[in-house]
Write a protein that holds these residues in place. Sequence first.
Motif, PDB file in Angstrom:
ATOM      1  N   LEU A  67       6.621   7.388   9.189  1.00 40.34           N
ATOM      2  CA  LEU A  67       5.772   6.474   8.422  1.00 40.34           C
ATOM      3  C   LEU A  67       4.432   7.136   8.098  1.00 40.34           C
ATOM      4  CD1 LEU A  67       5.639   3.602   7.223  1.00 40.34           C
ATOM      5  CD2 LEU A  67       4.539   2.883   9.359  1.00 40.34           C
ATOM      6  N   GLY A  68       3.870   7.833   9.086  1.00 40.64           N
ATOM      7  CA  GLY A  68       2.600   8.541   8.889  1.00 40.64           C
ATOM      8  C   GLY A  68       2.692   9.591   7.795  1.00 40.64           C
ATOM      9  N   ALA A  69       3.832  10.271   7.722  1.00 43.78           N
ATOM     10  CA  ALA A  69       4.041  11.285   6.673  1.00 43.78           C
ATOM     11  C   ALA A  69       4.011  10.623   5.294  1.00 43.78           C
ATOM     12  CB  ALA A  69       5.352  12.015   6.899  1.00 43.78           C
ATOM     13  N   HIS A  70       4.612   9.435   5.188  1.00 38.17           N
ATOM     14  CA  HIS A  70       4.566   8.689   3.919  1.00 38.17           C
ATOM     15  C   HIS A  70       3.123   8.333   3.561  1.00 38.17           C
ATOM     16  CE1 HIS A  70       8.762   8.108   2.895  1.00 38.17           C
ATOM     17  NE2 HIS A  70       9.037   7.718   4.123  1.00 38.17           N
ATOM     18  N   MET A  71       2.348   7.918   4.557  1.00 39.21           N
ATOM     19  CA  MET A  71       0.962   7.505   4.308  1.00 39.21           C
ATOM     20  C   MET A  71       0.123   8.684   3.812  1.00 39.21           C
ATOM     21  SD  MET A  71       1.210   4.361   4.951  1.00 39.21           S
ATOM     22  CE  MET A  71       2.969   4.429   4.666  1.00 39.21           C
ATOM     23  N   ARG A  72       0.373   9.860   4.385  1.00 47.01           N
ATOM     24  CA  ARG A  72      -0.400  11.039   3.976  1.00 47.01           C
ATOM     25  C   ARG A  72       0.072  11.580   2.623  1.00 47.01           C
ATOM     26  NH1 ARG A  72       0.249  11.552   9.290  1.00 47.01           N
ATOM     27  NH2 ARG A  72       1.946  13.039   9.177  1.00 47.01           N
ATOM     28  N   ALA A  73       1.331  11.333   2.277  1.00 52.95           N
ATOM     29  CA  ALA A  73       1.890  11.851   1.020  1.00 52.95           C
ATOM     30  C   ALA A  73       1.283  11.173  -0.207  1.00 52.95           C
ATOM     31  CB  ALA A  73       3.408  11.682   1.017  1.00 52.95           C
ATOM     32  N   PRO A  75      -1.804   8.084  -1.044  1.00 52.82           N
ATOM     33  CA  PRO A  75      -2.746   7.057  -0.569  1.00 52.82           C
ATOM     34  C   PRO A  75      -2.322   5.634  -0.946  1.00 52.82           C
ATOM     35  CG  PRO A  75      -3.921   8.849  -1.669  1.00 52.82           C
ATOM     36  CD  PRO A  75      -2.455   9.093  -1.870  1.00 52.82           C
ATOM     37  N   LEU A  76      -1.572   5.492  -2.018  1.00 55.07           N
ATOM     38  CA  LEU A  76      -1.099   4.179  -2.440  1.00 55.07           C
ATOM     39  C   LEU A  76      -0.150   3.570  -1.401  1.00 55.07           C
ATOM     40  CD1 LEU A  76      -1.333   2.139  -4.720  1.00 55.07           C
ATOM     41  CD2 LEU A  76       0.647   3.216  -5.814  1.00 55.07           C
ATOM     42  N   HIS A  77       0.604   4.425  -0.701  1.00 53.09           N
ATOM     43  CA  HIS A  77       1.516   3.946   0.339  1.00 53.09           C
ATOM     44  C   HIS A  77       0.766   3.190   1.435  1.00 53.09           C
ATOM     45  CE1 HIS A  77       4.768   7.194  -0.663  1.00 53.09           C
ATOM     46  NE2 HIS A  77       4.779   6.190  -1.511  1.00 53.09           N
ATOM     47  N   LEU A  78      -0.421   3.695   1.774  1.00 54.80           N
ATOM     48  CA  LEU A  78      -1.225   3.040   2.811  1.00 54.80           C
ATOM     49  C   LEU A  78      -1.643   1.648   2.357  1.00 54.80           C
ATOM     50  CD1 LEU A  78      -2.541   3.282   5.604  1.00 54.80           C
ATOM     51  CD2 LEU A  78      -4.544   4.250   4.485  1.00 54.80           C
ATOM     52  N   LYS A  79      -2.039   1.527   1.104  1.00 56.29           N
ATOM     53  CA  LYS A  79      -2.431   0.213   0.562  1.00 56.29           C
ATOM     54  C   LYS A  79      -1.251  -0.765   0.626  1.00 56.29           C
ATOM     55  CE  LYS A  79      -6.644   1.058  -1.268  1.00 56.29           C
ATOM     56  NZ  LYS A  79      -7.519   1.079  -0.135  1.00 56.29           N
ATOM     57  N   VAL A  80      -0.057  -0.273   0.272  1.00 58.54           N
ATOM     58  CA  VAL A  80       1.149  -1.111   0.314  1.00 58.54           C
ATOM     59  C   VAL A  80       1.408  -1.566   1.748  1.00 58.54           C
ATOM     60  CG1 VAL A  80       3.667  -1.124   0.009  1.00 58.54           C
ATOM     61  CG2 VAL A  80       2.206  -0.090  -1.734  1.00 58.54           C
ATOM     62  N   LEU A  81       1.339  -0.616   2.690  1.00 58.29           N
ATOM     63  CA  LEU A  81       1.588  -0.943   4.098  1.00 58.29           C
ATOM     64  C   LEU A  81       0.580  -1.971   4.602  1.00 58.29           C
ATOM     65  CD1 LEU A  81       3.233  -0.229   6.696  1.00 58.29           C
ATOM     66  CD2 LEU A  81       1.458   1.452   7.191  1.00 58.29           C
ATOM     67  N   GLU A  82      -0.699  -1.725   4.323  1.00 56.13           N
ATOM     68  CA  GLU A  82      -1.744  -2.634   4.796  1.00 56.13           C
ATOM     69  C   GLU A  82      -1.598  -4.030   4.202  1.00 56.13           C
ATOM     70  OE1 GLU A  82      -5.307   0.593   5.720  1.00 56.13           O
ATOM     71  OE2 GLU A  82      -5.312  -0.475   3.804  1.00 56.13           O
ATOM     72  N   SER A  83      -1.061  -4.118   2.978  1.00 56.05           N
ATOM     73  CA  SER A  83      -0.933  -5.420   2.312  1.00 56.05           C
ATOM     74  C   SER A  83      -0.011  -6.374   3.057  1.00 56.05           C
ATOM     75  CB  SER A  83      -0.460  -5.244   0.867  1.00 56.05           C
ATOM     76  OG  SER A  83       0.907  -4.881   0.833  1.00 56.05           O
ATOM     77  N   PHE A  84       0.937  -5.837   3.818  1.00 60.56           N
ATOM     78  CA  PHE A  84       1.766  -6.756   4.617  1.00 60.56           C
ATOM     79  C   PHE A  84       1.511  -6.665   6.120  1.00 60.56           C
ATOM     80  CE2 PHE A  84       4.693  -3.305   3.248  1.00 60.56           C
ATOM     81  CZ  PHE A  84       5.027  -2.746   4.457  1.00 60.56           C
ATOM     82  N   ILE A  85       0.914  -5.587   6.585  1.00 58.89           N
ATOM     83  CA  ILE A  85       0.613  -5.492   8.029  1.00 58.89           C
ATOM     84  C   ILE A  85      -0.625  -6.320   8.380  1.00 58.89           C
ATOM     85  CG2 ILE A  85      -0.103  -3.938   9.905  1.00 58.89           C
ATOM     86  CD1 ILE A  85       2.889  -3.781   9.178  1.00 58.89           C
TER      87      ILE A  85
END
Length: 195
Positions: A67-73, A75-85
Amino acid sequence: MIIIGLTGSIGMGKSTTAEMFREEGYPVFDADGVVHELYAKGGKAVPIIKAVFPDAIKNGAVDRVVLGAHMRADPLHLKVLESFIHPLVSESRTAFFEAHKDAKIVVMDVPLLFETGLDKAVHHIAVVTAPYQLQRERVLAREGMTPELFDSLLARQIPDDEKRKRADVLIFTDKGLDNARKQVQDIIRDLKETA
């Protein structure tokens, strides 16, 4: 109820400090702990993450490395993750306050206290801090940590000196556990006197 917002950058000793508040008998809301529960097998976040990042699920739980690799790949992935976490963490926080509504003092242990705007929801802000070199040594001693990963994690957080400026009180963790525990006890005493 007095709410202490406890925060600090990675490797500063915040989790150990939060445990000291617990040992003094005060309830602690552990935001990181909640995320771990959400990511564990059967956790509420698992099906959502599986839908977005299917390769990040191993044996029914979230693989934080993948999951961390996706977040670093991206920055938009982090926003998506945070939107539901973030809403799921908020749900747990509401339940925590309901369970401890009679407590005189509670602690919210939130690594991204300022970044998420939760500093506005607390009465006192305690920032856990240590010299940069010690912070770096602590973090790089963790399994799987690299200098690049450490730098990328720091880049997502408000710098330590800025956190210090925004704090009501600082807890220094570079002089040993007994010294840090004494600082925690002093904070509790001062808050009880002013309450």
